[in-house]
Design a protein around this motif. Sequence first.
Motif, PDB file in Angstrom:
ATOM      1  N   LYS A   1     -36.295   3.232 -27.159  1.00 16.26           N
ATOM      2  CA  LYS A   1     -37.162   2.131 -26.741  1.00 16.26           C
ATOM      3  C   LYS A   1     -38.583   2.237 -27.296  1.00 16.26           C
ATOM      4  O   LYS A   1     -39.380   1.317 -27.142  1.00 16.26           O
ATOM      5  CB  LYS A   1     -37.201   2.057 -25.220  1.00 16.26           C
ATOM      6  CG  LYS A   1     -35.878   1.626 -24.600  1.00 16.26           C
ATOM      7  CD  LYS A   1     -35.956   1.551 -23.092  1.00 16.26           C
ATOM      8  CE  LYS A   1     -34.633   1.081 -22.486  1.00 16.26           C
ATOM      9  NZ  LYS A   1     -34.689   1.012 -21.005  1.00 16.26           N
ATOM     10  N   ARG A   2     -38.874   3.351 -27.941  1.00 15.49           N
ATOM     11  CA  ARG A   2     -40.190   3.551 -28.555  1.00 15.49           C
ATOM     12  C   ARG A   2     -40.194   3.242 -30.057  1.00 15.49           C
ATOM     13  O   ARG A   2     -41.242   3.283 -30.693  1.00 15.49           O
ATOM     14  CB  ARG A   2     -40.645   5.001 -28.367  1.00 15.49           C
ATOM     15  CG  ARG A   2     -40.784   5.447 -26.924  1.00 15.49           C
ATOM     16  CD  ARG A   2     -41.136   6.939 -26.862  1.00 15.49           C
ATOM     17  NE  ARG A   2     -41.301   7.387 -25.491  1.00 15.49           N
ATOM     18  CZ  ARG A   2     -42.434   7.335 -24.798  1.00 15.49           C
ATOM     19  NH1 ARG A   2     -43.521   6.861 -25.386  1.00 15.49           N
ATOM     20  NH2 ARG A   2     -42.492   7.759 -23.554  1.00 15.49           N
TER      21      ARG A   2
ATOM     22  N   ASP B   1     -36.304  -2.943 -34.964  1.00 21.61           N
ATOM     23  CA  ASP B   1     -37.058  -2.848 -33.715  1.00 21.61           C
ATOM     24  C   ASP B   1     -36.084  -2.596 -32.570  1.00 21.61           C
ATOM     25  O   ASP B   1     -35.257  -3.445 -32.227  1.00 21.61           O
ATOM     26  CB  ASP B   1     -37.841  -4.132 -33.478  1.00 21.61           C
ATOM     27  CG  ASP B   1     -38.894  -3.989 -32.377  1.00 21.61           C
ATOM     28  OD1 ASP B   1     -38.771  -3.046 -31.565  1.00 21.61           O
ATOM     29  OD2 ASP B   1     -39.822  -4.808 -32.334  1.00 21.61           O
ATOM     30  N   PHE B   2     -36.163  -1.390 -31.982  1.00 15.84           N
ATOM     31  CA  PHE B   2     -35.290  -1.020 -30.870  1.00 15.84           C
ATOM     32  C   PHE B   2     -35.953  -1.220 -29.509  1.00 15.84           C
ATOM     33  O   PHE B   2     -35.376  -0.857 -28.474  1.00 15.84           O
ATOM     34  CB  PHE B   2     -34.885   0.465 -30.985  1.00 15.84           C
ATOM     35  CG  PHE B   2     -33.818   0.736 -32.001  1.00 15.84           C
ATOM     36  CD1 PHE B   2     -32.522   0.287 -31.817  1.00 15.84           C
ATOM     37  CD2 PHE B   2     -34.106   1.478 -33.135  1.00 15.84           C
ATOM     38  CE1 PHE B   2     -31.530   0.551 -32.752  1.00 15.84           C
ATOM     39  CE2 PHE B   2     -33.129   1.752 -34.071  1.00 15.84           C
ATOM     40  CZ  PHE B   2     -31.834   1.294 -33.881  1.00 15.84           C
ATOM     41  N   ARG B   3     -37.131  -1.799 -29.477  1.00 17.27           N
ATOM     42  CA  ARG B   3     -37.898  -1.814 -28.231  1.00 17.27           C
ATOM     43  C   ARG B   3     -37.422  -2.857 -27.230  1.00 17.27           C
ATOM     44  O   ARG B   3     -37.744  -2.770 -26.040  1.00 17.27           O
ATOM     45  CB  ARG B   3     -39.380  -2.030 -28.554  1.00 17.27           C
ATOM     46  CG  ARG B   3     -39.978  -0.882 -29.375  1.00 17.27           C
ATOM     47  CD  ARG B   3     -41.412  -1.153 -29.770  1.00 17.27           C
ATOM     48  NE  ARG B   3     -41.534  -2.368 -30.575  1.00 17.27           N
ATOM     49  CZ  ARG B   3     -42.680  -2.850 -31.037  1.00 17.27           C
ATOM     50  NH1 ARG B   3     -43.807  -2.193 -30.787  1.00 17.27           N
ATOM     51  NH2 ARG B   3     -42.706  -3.951 -31.755  1.00 17.27           N
TER      52      ARG B   3
ATOM     53  N   ARG C   1     -44.390  13.412 -31.978  1.00 17.77           N
ATOM     54  CA  ARG C   1     -44.176  13.991 -30.646  1.00 17.77           C
ATOM     55  C   ARG C   1     -42.741  13.816 -30.177  1.00 17.77           C
ATOM     56  O   ARG C   1     -42.155  14.721 -29.572  1.00 17.77           O
ATOM     57  CB  ARG C   1     -45.140  13.339 -29.650  1.00 17.77           C
ATOM     58  CG  ARG C   1     -45.069  13.921 -28.246  1.00 17.77           C
ATOM     59  CD  ARG C   1     -46.104  13.289 -27.325  1.00 17.77           C
ATOM     60  NE  ARG C   1     -47.452  13.460 -27.855  1.00 17.77           N
ATOM     61  CZ  ARG C   1     -48.228  12.449 -28.264  1.00 17.77           C
ATOM     62  NH1 ARG C   1     -47.789  11.201 -28.197  1.00 17.77           N
ATOM     63  NH2 ARG C   1     -49.432  12.685 -28.729  1.00 17.77           N
ATOM     64  N   TYR C   2     -42.157  12.660 -30.453  1.00 17.11           N
ATOM     65  CA  TYR C   2     -40.795  12.366 -29.979  1.00 17.11           C
ATOM     66  C   TYR C   2     -39.728  12.533 -31.073  1.00 17.11           C
ATOM     67  O   TYR C   2     -38.593  12.105 -30.900  1.00 17.11           O
ATOM     68  CB  TYR C   2     -40.741  10.949 -29.409  1.00 17.11           C
ATOM     69  CG  TYR C   2     -41.616  10.766 -28.193  1.00 17.11           C
ATOM     70  CD1 TYR C   2     -41.251  11.303 -26.958  1.00 17.11           C
ATOM     71  CD2 TYR C   2     -42.824  10.079 -28.286  1.00 17.11           C
ATOM     72  CE1 TYR C   2     -42.066  11.155 -25.837  1.00 17.11           C
ATOM     73  CE2 TYR C   2     -43.647   9.923 -27.182  1.00 17.11           C
ATOM     74  CZ  TYR C   2     -43.255  10.468 -25.955  1.00 17.11           C
ATOM     75  OH  TYR C   2     -44.077  10.309 -24.854  1.00 17.11           O
ATOM     76  N   GLU C   3     -40.119  13.151 -32.187  1.00 16.56           N
ATOM     77  CA  GLU C   3     -39.193  13.419 -33.298  1.00 16.56           C
ATOM     78  C   GLU C   3     -38.499  12.145 -33.789  1.00 16.56           C
ATOM     79  O   GLU C   3     -37.339  12.148 -34.174  1.00 16.56           O
ATOM     80  CB  GLU C   3     -38.159  14.473 -32.910  1.00 16.56           C
ATOM     81  CG  GLU C   3     -38.766  15.813 -32.581  1.00 16.56           C
ATOM     82  CD  GLU C   3     -37.719  16.914 -32.430  1.00 16.56           C
ATOM     83  OE1 GLU C   3     -36.550  16.688 -32.788  1.00 16.56           O
ATOM     84  OE2 GLU C   3     -38.086  17.997 -31.957  1.00 16.56           O
TER      85      GLU C   3
END
Length: 496
Positions: free
Chosen positions: A335-336, A355-357, A414-416
């Motif tokens: 979602k990011r 876009d996966f958000r 940060r979230y790889e």
Amino acid sequence: MKITYISHATLLIEVNGLKLVTDPWVKDTAYCNQWHLFPKATHPELIADANYVLYSHGHEDHLHAGSLQMINKQAAILYPYSWYGGTKTFFNDLGFTHVKEAFNERTIVLDGQVKVTYLANNLDNVMVIESGDTVLVNINDALPSASQSMIGYFLKKIKQRWPAPDYVFSSYGGASYFPNTVHFETKDDEEIAQTRERFFVNNFCKIVAGLRPRMAVPFASDFILLDDHQRWINRAKFPRYEIAPLFEQEHPDCDTKIIEAYPGDVFEGCNFFKRSRYHAVARQLLDTVDNDYKKEIEEKRTRKSMAAGQSAALKEKLKRHIVEKAYIIPTDIRKRIRFAVRVTDMPDDPVLTIDFRGETPTFSWQQQPQGDINLLIDVGSQVLNHSMDHEWGGDAIIIGYGAEIYVYHADAIRYEIENYCVRLLSRYPNTKEYLKRTPLRAARYLLSDAIKRKNLIYKAMGRRDKVIDHSDPVLSERDLWLNKGKCAVCKACNLK
């Protein structure tokens, strides 16, 4: 035992008329025309009449189909048994019918005079080759990137069975798109690349000092990149001729001789014979690239764009593939993500933004990246198609340096997110699903590999502190390598 260094990880081992070849890659390229042998083999024809071909693992710079085809079809092939199948079928399709899968830690006797033992570190393997009192330990790629605890585990195991090896051959450099082709505003690419290469050389020295052979040979890092935007990576490699002085400095009490060997050199009776023409230019080897690879460089500079029909088909294929692979990203991270893929040889609207958000992913093609994206991946159509079409085709990106990644936000580190997005473009098998398809093979594999079996048990018990990591976790720490700088990396890796 006579050993001829052919190229990269390829050795020709001769014992009383018996000829063994290890990991033959002696011609052409690997990973979709991205890796080139450097320096080139001087006598590739010597492998043709081998009696046995020994493979350490399945990466293309070791299992190279074109080079294998140079060898007579009567040769027997040894390949390490693993949890994935298809090995025998692959070799049979190439015309080789004498294929044996070698189980971990079991010794195989060849023609009554040579012993071969495989020691598995996940999918990589150490190969120990014995003839009479002579012992050759081929570390290959199995340990230089391993965790310190795994290196210690292997050194103890090897020393218990082979306390006084004559030769150790080991790789000494990196082979991964990360971190070299991942770019971020605070990262000094060349400085970080050089520091990472020093990490691998340090591990080479630790391995040699732990085994204390009579001779140790750095090898299996013999490739070069020829695309103009990646040739800087060649300069970041640790020079082979500087390894011996470093070893003497770091391990003054070890009397092992570090040998600077090149294709064509020979070892026999623990004597080293300089036969390679490359010794004369060893200090200026990189200066020979433009002349020796003139044709290859020109071909890279004159690539053609895709045809319109090919572009349309690839656009649909890429969207479909990303939808199918989206499950590999945890929901909270997915979602990011809003990222883009630019197909570098696609003439019209080559940029796909994903876009996966939202509730469902959206896709749009443009001429240039638009809007706020986490990162941009540049990749050519050949590499992209190969990565999506073949189960292990992602190696063309992951190992072959097949993509350039531009990270724009710290959250992507940060979230790889970079790691997930790159793997979205591959078809790597899901281990759990694969094991369900082949449970009997998986069981045999686990029964033969004590460390893998123990690690699975400890993970199931929630005892992560007991797990011995196959590769060093520090190598995949995104924030460290992309955002912290050389001093922080040296401290984390215990580099002087």
